[in-house]
Write a protein that holds these residues in place. Sequence first.
Motif, short mmCIF file in Angstrom:
data_model
loop_
_atom_site.label_atom_id
_atom_site.label_comp_id
_atom_site.label_asym_id
_atom_site.label_seq_id
_atom_site.Cartn_x
_atom_site.Cartn_y
_atom_site.Cartn_z
N LYS A 153 108.11 24.66 17.65
CA LYS A 153 108.98 25.08 18.75
C LYS A 153 110.46 25.03 18.32
O LYS A 153 111.24 25.93 18.64
CB LYS A 153 108.76 24.17 19.96
CG LYS A 153 109.52 24.59 21.18
CD LYS A 153 109.17 23.71 22.38
CE LYS A 153 109.97 24.10 23.59
NZ LYS A 153 109.69 23.24 24.74
N ALA A 154 110.83 24.00 17.58
CA ALA A 154 112.22 23.86 17.12
C ALA A 154 112.59 25.01 16.19
O ALA A 154 113.68 25.59 16.30
CB ALA A 154 112.42 22.52 16.42
N VAL A 155 111.69 25.36 15.27
CA VAL A 155 111.97 26.46 14.34
C VAL A 155 112.03 27.78 15.09
O VAL A 155 112.92 28.60 14.85
CB VAL A 155 110.91 26.51 13.21
CG1 VAL A 155 111.11 27.74 12.34
CG2 VAL A 155 110.98 25.24 12.36
N LYS A 156 111.12 27.99 16.02
CA LYS A 156 111.09 29.24 16.79
C LYS A 156 112.33 29.40 17.66
O LYS A 156 112.73 30.51 18.00
CB LYS A 156 109.83 29.31 17.65
CG LYS A 156 108.54 29.39 16.85
CD LYS A 156 108.21 30.80 16.51
CE LYS A 156 106.81 30.90 15.90
NZ LYS A 156 106.47 32.27 15.58
N ALA A 157 112.98 28.29 18.02
CA ALA A 157 114.23 28.36 18.79
C ALA A 157 115.35 28.95 17.93
O ALA A 157 116.27 29.58 18.46
CB ALA A 157 114.61 26.98 19.30
N VAL A 158 115.27 28.76 16.63
CA VAL A 158 116.26 29.31 15.70
C VAL A 158 115.94 30.77 15.37
O VAL A 158 116.82 31.61 15.29
CB VAL A 158 116.32 28.46 14.41
CG1 VAL A 158 117.23 29.10 13.37
CG2 VAL A 158 116.76 27.06 14.71
N ASP A 159 114.65 31.06 15.18
CA ASP A 159 114.19 32.41 14.86
C ASP A 159 112.83 32.63 15.52
O ASP A 159 111.82 32.12 15.04
CB ASP A 159 114.09 32.60 13.35
CG ASP A 159 113.53 33.96 12.94
OD1 ASP A 159 113.31 34.82 13.82
OD2 ASP A 159 113.31 34.17 11.73
N ALA A 160 112.82 33.35 16.62
CA ALA A 160 111.59 33.57 17.38
C ALA A 160 110.50 34.26 16.57
O ALA A 160 109.33 34.13 16.86
CB ALA A 160 111.90 34.38 18.64
N ASN A 161 110.90 34.99 15.53
CA ASN A 161 109.94 35.71 14.70
C ASN A 161 109.52 34.95 13.45
O ASN A 161 108.81 35.50 12.60
CB ASN A 161 110.52 37.07 14.30
CG ASN A 161 110.75 37.95 15.50
OD1 ASN A 161 109.91 38.02 16.39
ND2 ASN A 161 111.90 38.61 15.55
N ALA A 165 118.88 31.04 8.12
CA ALA A 165 119.24 30.24 6.94
C ALA A 165 118.37 28.99 6.88
O ALA A 165 118.04 28.39 7.91
CB ALA A 165 120.71 29.85 7.01
N GLY A 166 118.01 28.60 5.66
CA GLY A 166 117.21 27.39 5.47
C GLY A 166 117.87 26.17 6.06
O GLY A 166 117.19 25.30 6.63
N SER A 167 119.19 26.09 5.97
CA SER A 167 119.91 24.94 6.52
C SER A 167 119.78 24.88 8.03
O SER A 167 119.68 23.80 8.62
CB SER A 167 121.38 24.98 6.11
OG SER A 167 122.00 26.17 6.56
N ALA A 168 119.75 26.05 8.69
CA ALA A 168 119.60 26.09 10.15
C ALA A 168 118.21 25.64 10.56
O ALA A 168 118.04 24.92 11.55
CB ALA A 168 119.87 27.50 10.66
N VAL A 169 117.20 26.03 9.79
CA VAL A 169 115.82 25.62 10.07
C VAL A 169 115.69 24.11 9.88
O VAL A 169 115.13 23.41 10.74
CB VAL A 169 114.83 26.38 9.16
CG1 VAL A 169 113.43 25.81 9.28
CG2 VAL A 169 114.85 27.87 9.49
N SER A 170 116.21 23.61 8.78
CA SER A 170 116.15 22.17 8.50
C SER A 170 116.86 21.38 9.59
O SER A 170 116.36 20.34 10.06
CB SER A 170 116.78 21.89 7.13
OG SER A 170 116.77 20.51 6.86
N LYS A 171 118.02 21.85 10.01
CA LYS A 171 118.80 21.17 11.06
C LYS A 171 118.04 21.17 12.39
O LYS A 171 118.04 20.17 13.11
CB LYS A 171 120.17 21.84 11.21
CG LYS A 171 121.09 21.12 12.14
CD LYS A 171 121.52 19.79 11.55
CE LYS A 171 122.59 19.16 12.40
NZ LYS A 171 122.85 17.78 12.01
N ALA A 172 117.38 22.26 12.71
CA ALA A 172 116.60 22.34 13.95
C ALA A 172 115.48 21.31 13.95
O ALA A 172 115.22 20.65 14.96
CB ALA A 172 116.04 23.74 14.13
#
Length: 65
Positions: free
Chosen positions: A20-28, A47-54
């Motif tokens: 759910k956290a990752v999908k909030a950054v990129d729904a696809n 970005a990988g950093s945005a996914v990691s941060k989420a």
Amino acid sequence: MLKLKVPDLSCGHCAGVITKAVKAVDANADVKVDIASKTVSVSSSAAGSAVSKAIENAGYTNSAL
């Protein structure tokens, strides 16, 4: 493909929260969670950093593999 080690990953609930956290950054995003190996693989345009941060913001420490 981003592959992360998530030491606190231990159950289906954890997998759901992380997805759910990752999908909030990129729904696809394509998110694959492997509880046994405590890894998360993400294919995303974010970005990988945005996914990691989420994932961190969801309460799970992680590091790149």
